[in-house]
Design an enzyme around this catalytic site. Structure first.
Site, PDB file in Angstrom:
ATOM      1  CE  LYS A  14      43.883 -48.026 -44.975  1.00 24.80           C
ATOM      2  NZ  LYS A  14      43.322 -48.972 -45.963  1.00 24.80           N
ATOM      3  N   GLY A 109      41.047 -45.561 -45.686  1.00 23.93           N
ATOM      4  CA  GLY A 109      40.193 -46.109 -44.630  1.00 23.93           C
ATOM      5  C   GLY A 109      39.309 -45.054 -43.988  1.00 23.93           C
ATOM      6  CG  ASP A 145      41.120 -51.484 -43.712  1.00 20.15           C
ATOM      7  OD1 ASP A 145      41.670 -52.599 -43.690  1.00 20.15           O
ATOM      8  OD2 ASP A 145      41.195 -50.703 -44.670  1.00 20.15           O
TER       9      ASP A 145
END
Ligand code: C5P
Length: 285
Positions: A14, A109, A145
């Site tokens: 991410k 992430g 997230d």
């Protein structure tokens, strides 16, 4: 004899193309405006079948960062598997293998994208059949997230990052370089070091404007904790990318380039100057 892989899911890295912190909340989180996007590379989660013990979830890890994470109940893959197992009421278990290519606590992430991959993979393998809306409810319980990682593509995120609006990304496919100076940074500590000043919302509603004119409001606090982030940003900026910025709460920084050639030249130069830094050459998904 090693067991064969039955099914796999990618757990793409991410990247927060911009991250504007707006307010401290009473629940210990912060309200954000962010633009989530993903690299076309990252970790990989596979299922090899059942473990032999009814309902048991067992995780093994391999890859460059396998030794930096626990494979126990605090691992987000195990937590995601147990949560899906509990909510769906299945008595099935799973023997999972995580190929850990992404650095830990790095603003990419990693744990969240692994957890999202676990939800997708086991929803399929156990034939739970939950639609994305039901998986998103579980994702939200696992971390801020995780819903974005479950959804996958480019999306505007608000709230604590879990309220999502997918948007078109004109920069899709752009060559991207990720650089991490090899230091794990705690997300909670970086948010806690934010100065409380709301510097305003994202500058527009198209990905290219947000990428070019946006900020990462966590860069200042993260650099105060890990000064090498400033060096990483400088090492990217000299190669004249479209943009270079820190992702999430750091320490990983990304740069987008107009060509694979300039990206690869930047990577060569950075590896030459900092052989101990982690880099990943990829594209924006
Ligand atoms: O949600 P997640 O477990 O990933 O968050 C880790 C920590 O990061 C939280 O405990 C909180 O300190 C901080 N955080 C925050 N505001 C957000 C997301 C995370 O303060 N929007």
């Amino acid at each position: 004899m090693p067991r064969a892989v039955i099914d796999s899911e990618p757990a793409f890295a991410k990247v927060n193309l911009a991250l504007h912190v707006r307010a401290r909340r009473d629940d210990g989180f912060h309200d954000l405006d962010t633009l989530f996007a993903f690299a076309d590379d990252g970790d990989q989660l596979s299922v090899l079948g059942e473990t032999g013990a009814r309902g048991e979830i067992r995780l093994t890890m391999r890859g460059p960062f396998a030794n930096e994470l626990s494979d126990g109940p605090d691992n987000l893959v195990v937590r995601a598997a147990l949560l899906l197992q509990e909510r769906s009421g299945t008595s099935q278990g799973a023997l999972l293998v995580l190929d850990k290519k992404l650095p830990v606590a790095s603003g990419l992430g990693g744990g969240s994208t692994d957890a999202a991959a676990a939800l997708r993979l086991l929803n399929r393998y156990w034939k739970v059949g939950y639609p994305i809306e039901s998986l998103t409810v579980l994702a939200r319980e696992l971390g801020s997230d995780v819903p974005a990682c479950l959804l996958g593509g480019t999306a505007l995120g608000s709230g604590r990052g879990d309220i999502l609006n997918p948007i078109h990304n004109e920069l899709k496919g752009a060559p991207m370089l990720l650089v991490n100076p090899g230091i794990a940074v705690s997300t909670g500590s970086v948010f806690a070091a934010w100065d409380g000043v709301d510097r305003g919302p994202l500058p527009g509603d198209t990905a290219s404007i947000i990428v070019k004119q946006g900020r990462n409001d966590l860069a200042g606090p993260a650099i105060a904790i890990c000064p090498l982030i400033a060096d990483s940003l400088a090492s990217l900026a000299v190669h004249r990318p479209i943009v270079s910025r820190m992702s999430g709460s750091g320490a990983t920084c990304f740069a987008l380039f107009t060509s694979k050639f300039t990206r690869d030249a930047a990577r060569e130069a950075i590896i030459g100057a900092h052989p101990d830094w982690w880099t990943m050459a990829c594209r924006l998904l």
